[in-house]
Design a protein around this motif. Structure first.
Motif, PDB file in Angstrom:
ATOM      1  N   SER A  76       0.994  -1.164   0.070  1.00 22.71           N
ATOM      2  CA  SER A  76      -0.033   0.028   0.053  1.00 22.71           C
ATOM      3  C   SER A  76       0.841   1.103  -0.062  1.00 22.71           C
ATOM      4  N   PRO A  77       0.637   2.024  -0.841  1.00 20.82           N
ATOM      5  CA  PRO A  77       1.377   3.405  -0.923  1.00 20.82           C
ATOM      6  C   PRO A  77       0.923   4.162   0.089  1.00 20.82           C
ATOM      7  N   PRO A  78       1.982   5.321   0.554  1.00 20.26           N
ATOM      8  CA  PRO A  78       3.175   5.478  -0.033  1.00 20.26           C
ATOM      9  C   PRO A  78       4.261   4.472   0.490  1.00 20.26           C
ATOM     10  N   VAL A  79       5.342   4.354  -0.602  1.00 19.89           N
ATOM     11  CA  VAL A  79       6.383   3.333  -0.121  1.00 19.89           C
ATOM     12  C   VAL A  79       7.730   4.141  -0.416  1.00 19.89           C
ATOM     13  N   ARG A  80       8.699   3.850   0.310  1.00 20.80           N
ATOM     14  CA  ARG A  80       9.932   4.453   0.180  1.00 20.80           C
ATOM     15  C   ARG A  80      10.908   3.360  -0.427  1.00 20.80           C
ATOM     16  N   TYR A  81      11.547   3.541  -1.484  1.00 27.10           N
ATOM     17  CA  TYR A  81      12.564   2.688  -2.153  1.00 27.10           C
ATOM     18  C   TYR A  81      14.004   3.220  -1.877  1.00 27.10           C
ATOM     19  N   THR A  82      14.878   2.412  -1.409  1.00 26.69           N
ATOM     20  CA  THR A  82      16.318   2.831  -1.311  1.00 26.69           C
ATOM     21  C   THR A  82      17.103   2.075  -1.878  1.00 26.69           C
ATOM     22  N   LEU A  83      18.080   2.535  -2.775  1.00 26.70           N
ATOM     23  CA  LEU A  83      18.826   1.821  -3.621  1.00 26.70           C
ATOM     24  C   LEU A  83      20.445   1.481  -2.847  1.00 26.70           C
ATOM     25  N   PHE A  84      21.057   0.365  -2.787  1.00 25.39           N
ATOM     26  CA  PHE A  84      22.156   0.205  -1.970  1.00 25.39           C
ATOM     27  C   PHE A  84      23.390  -0.545  -2.804  1.00 25.39           C
ATOM     28  N   LYS A  85      24.784   0.026  -2.846  1.00 22.27           N
ATOM     29  CA  LYS A  85      25.700  -0.655  -3.377  1.00 22.27           C
ATOM     30  C   LYS A  85      26.725  -1.046  -2.580  1.00 22.27           C
ATOM     31  N   HIS A  86      26.758  -2.317  -2.518  1.00 26.40           N
ATOM     32  CA  HIS A  86      27.926  -3.087  -1.299  1.00 26.40           C
ATOM     33  C   HIS A  86      27.455  -2.363   0.197  1.00 26.40           C
ATOM     34  N   ARG A 136       7.217   6.614  -3.290  1.00 26.89           N
ATOM     35  CA  ARG A 136       6.389   6.441  -4.229  1.00 26.89           C
ATOM     36  C   ARG A 136       5.033   6.481  -3.677  1.00 26.89           C
ATOM     37  N   SER A 137       4.246   7.458  -4.217  1.00 32.33           N
ATOM     38  CA  SER A 137       2.721   7.532  -3.654  1.00 32.33           C
ATOM     39  C   SER A 137       1.503   6.615  -4.382  1.00 32.33           C
ATOM     40  N   ASP A 138       2.264   5.914  -5.428  1.00 33.32           N
ATOM     41  CA  ASP A 138       1.317   5.079  -6.097  1.00 33.32           C
ATOM     42  C   ASP A 138       2.022   3.610  -6.078  1.00 33.32           C
ATOM     43  N   SER A 139       1.438   2.912  -7.106  1.00 33.25           N
ATOM     44  CA  SER A 139       2.244   1.562  -6.945  1.00 33.25           C
ATOM     45  C   SER A 139       3.117   1.426  -8.369  1.00 33.25           C
ATOM     46  N   SER A 140       3.794   2.448  -8.658  1.00 34.89           N
ATOM     47  CA  SER A 140       4.649   2.422  -9.828  1.00 34.89           C
ATOM     48  C   SER A 140       5.871   2.129  -9.181  1.00 34.89           C
ATOM     49  N   PRO A 141       6.963   1.589  -9.878  1.00 35.99           N
ATOM     50  CA  PRO A 141       8.193   1.206  -9.314  1.00 35.99           C
ATOM     51  C   PRO A 141       9.130   2.629  -9.259  1.00 35.99           C
ATOM     52  N   ALA A 142      10.236   2.314  -8.653  1.00 30.79           N
ATOM     53  CA  ALA A 142      10.957   3.364  -8.497  1.00 30.79           C
ATOM     54  C   ALA A 142      12.066   3.119  -9.385  1.00 30.79           C
ATOM     55  N   LEU A 143      12.428   3.939 -10.312  1.00 27.62           N
ATOM     56  CA  LEU A 143      13.803   4.221 -11.297  1.00 27.62           C
ATOM     57  C   LEU A 143      14.782   4.845 -10.957  1.00 27.62           C
ATOM     58  N   PHE A 144      15.980   4.062 -10.862  1.00 25.10           N
ATOM     59  CA  PHE A 144      17.243   4.475 -10.299  1.00 25.10           C
ATOM     60  C   PHE A 144      18.481   4.763 -11.614  1.00 25.10           C
ATOM     61  N   PRO A 145      18.560   5.735 -12.089  1.00 26.80           N
ATOM     62  CA  PRO A 145      19.349   5.867 -13.452  1.00 26.80           C
ATOM     63  C   PRO A 145      21.048   6.016 -12.739  1.00 26.80           C
ATOM     64  N   LEU A 146      21.772   5.127 -13.454  1.00 29.79           N
ATOM     65  CA  LEU A 146      23.246   5.057 -13.118  1.00 29.79           C
ATOM     66  C   LEU A 146      24.061   5.207 -14.275  1.00 29.79           C
ATOM     67  N   THR A 147      25.351   5.691 -13.943  1.00 27.82           N
ATOM     68  CA  THR A 147      26.206   5.952 -15.072  1.00 27.82           C
ATOM     69  C   THR A 147      27.527   5.397 -14.642  1.00 27.82           C
ATOM     70  N   GLU A 185      10.162   0.101   2.070  1.00 31.43           N
ATOM     71  CA  GLU A 185       9.452   0.166   3.593  1.00 31.43           C
ATOM     72  C   GLU A 185       8.754   1.396   3.564  1.00 31.43           C
ATOM     73  N   PHE A 186       7.757   1.272   4.276  1.00 29.07           N
ATOM     74  CA  PHE A 186       6.661   2.466   4.774  1.00 29.07           C
ATOM     75  C   PHE A 186       7.373   3.602   5.187  1.00 29.07           C
ATOM     76  N   ASN A 187       6.700   4.854   4.854  1.00 25.01           N
ATOM     77  CA  ASN A 187       7.337   5.994   5.332  1.00 25.01           C
ATOM     78  C   ASN A 187       7.122   6.034   7.040  1.00 25.01           C
ATOM     79  N   ASN A 188       8.176   6.571   7.701  1.00 24.94           N
ATOM     80  CA  ASN A 188       8.153   6.597   9.259  1.00 24.94           C
ATOM     81  C   ASN A 188       8.018   5.187   9.968  1.00 24.94           C
TER      82      ASN A 188
END
Length: 323
Positions: A59-69, A78-89, A104-107
């Motif tokens: 159930s939104p809102p959902v917080r997405y966090t990207l980790f490297k190592h 995200r306040s809806d059910s759409s995915p979180a997109l993380f652009p990288l170079t 995770e849920f906010n707070n």
């Protein structure tokens, strides 16, 4: 029995649905799924890729966090059910490795982690080098060809050619080592131009090697070693004779010349005496050679009268040797 089984199954489904619902009516998060939506896991330098992270259901809102190592790279809400997109170079080798995302849920504490993705940095291959331990061959001989590209991401695939025709199956090398093939030189047609090509997962990066040619080795005759041996023996004899001249020949020649120039003198005696009591002493002379001459001259010797002997004459010969 069948009714009891259906009842138990329905109860299990209802329990799972209840566990997914929080006290305030929100649906619990599931483990998110991390996927590549732009690019691939094999990346090159300066390449742009995009990762997608989504938890379903949730159930939104959902917080997405990207980790490297295990280090945070970026975070999105995200306040809806759409995915979180993380652009990288991918700007350096440190940008490749293992990536994960967390939903995770906010707070709220806790959260769920996704699967991991590993990026691999691929490098373009360098021009391969085609070589052989020998450049000369003869008919009926086995030879080897090796193809090696010093730089480039593994694995590397090699293919060998003669002219435009492939002469062996492709060889994929998982280690940094050359691909080797064995050839049998059966006829003069096998003396041609050979090449190889190399490629890896780097896109549009096929490289061709230099050309390599075998030359026909000259056939040596069986008499050639014998001729060489005889020549060496003759050379040693000439050297030995040249060394012997000042030590043996010249001294021997001088000694012979000295002996031939030495005068030989002998005396012969002829006695004309009537008395048998006269004694004549003869000296030893050397044999007269064809080129020798001799001269006779008389010598008259008178005995003392008191000896009571007659005077007698003796003829002596002197031998002269002419060169």
């Amino acid at each position: 029995m069948l009714f009891l089984t259906i009842l138990l199954f329905s109860y299990s489904q209802m329990s799972q649905q209840i566990q997914k619902t929080t006290a305030n009516g929100k649906e619990m998060l599931s483990n998110p799924k991390l996927v590549v939506v732009q690019g691939t896991l094999n990346v090159v330098m300066k390449e742009n890729v995009t990762l997608s992270c989504l938890s379903q259901p949730g159930s939104p809102p959902v917080r997405y966090t990207l980790f490297k190592h295990n280090q945070q790279v970026s975070a999105l809400n995200r306040s809806d059910s759409s995915p979180a997109l993380f652009p990288l170079t991918i700007s350096s080798a440190s940008d490749v490795g293992e990536y994960k995302c967390k939903a995770e849920f906010n707070n709220s504490s806790g959260g769920k982690y996704s699967n991991s993705l590993n990026f691999t940095l691929i490098e373009p291959i360098s021009k391969p080098v085609l070589s052989s331990p020998t450049s000369q061959a003869k008919k009926g001989q086995n030879v080897t060809l090796s193809c090696f590209s010093e730089n480039g991401s593994l694995p590397i695939t090699y293919l060998f050619f003669k002219g435009k025709q492939t002469i062996s199956p492709q060889k994929t090398m998982q280690k940094r080592e050359a691909a080797v093939i064995f050839l049998f030189i059966d006829s003069l047609s096998d003396f041609g131009t050979y090449k190889c090509k190399a490629n890896n997962s780097f896109p549009n990066n096929t490289k061709y090697s230099n050309g390599f040619n075998f030359t026909l080795a000259e056939e040596r005759s069986h008499s050639q070693p014998l001729i060489i041996s005889l020549g060496l023996i003759l050379l040693l004899l000439i050297i030995g004779f040249a060394l012997a001249i000042p030590f043996f020949v010249i001294p021997l020649y001088k000694a012979k010349k000295f002996k031939s120039t030495r005068p030989s003198i002998g005396l012969t005696s002829t006695v004309y005496a009537e008395d048998s009591e006269n004694e004549v002493i003869y000296s030893e002379i050397e044999p007269v050679k064809a080129e020798e001459e001799y001269i006779n001259f008389p010598v008259i010797r008178r005995e003392e009268e008191k000896a009571g002997k007659r005077a007698c004459s003796t003829v002596y010969s002197k031998v002269l040797i002419r060169d």
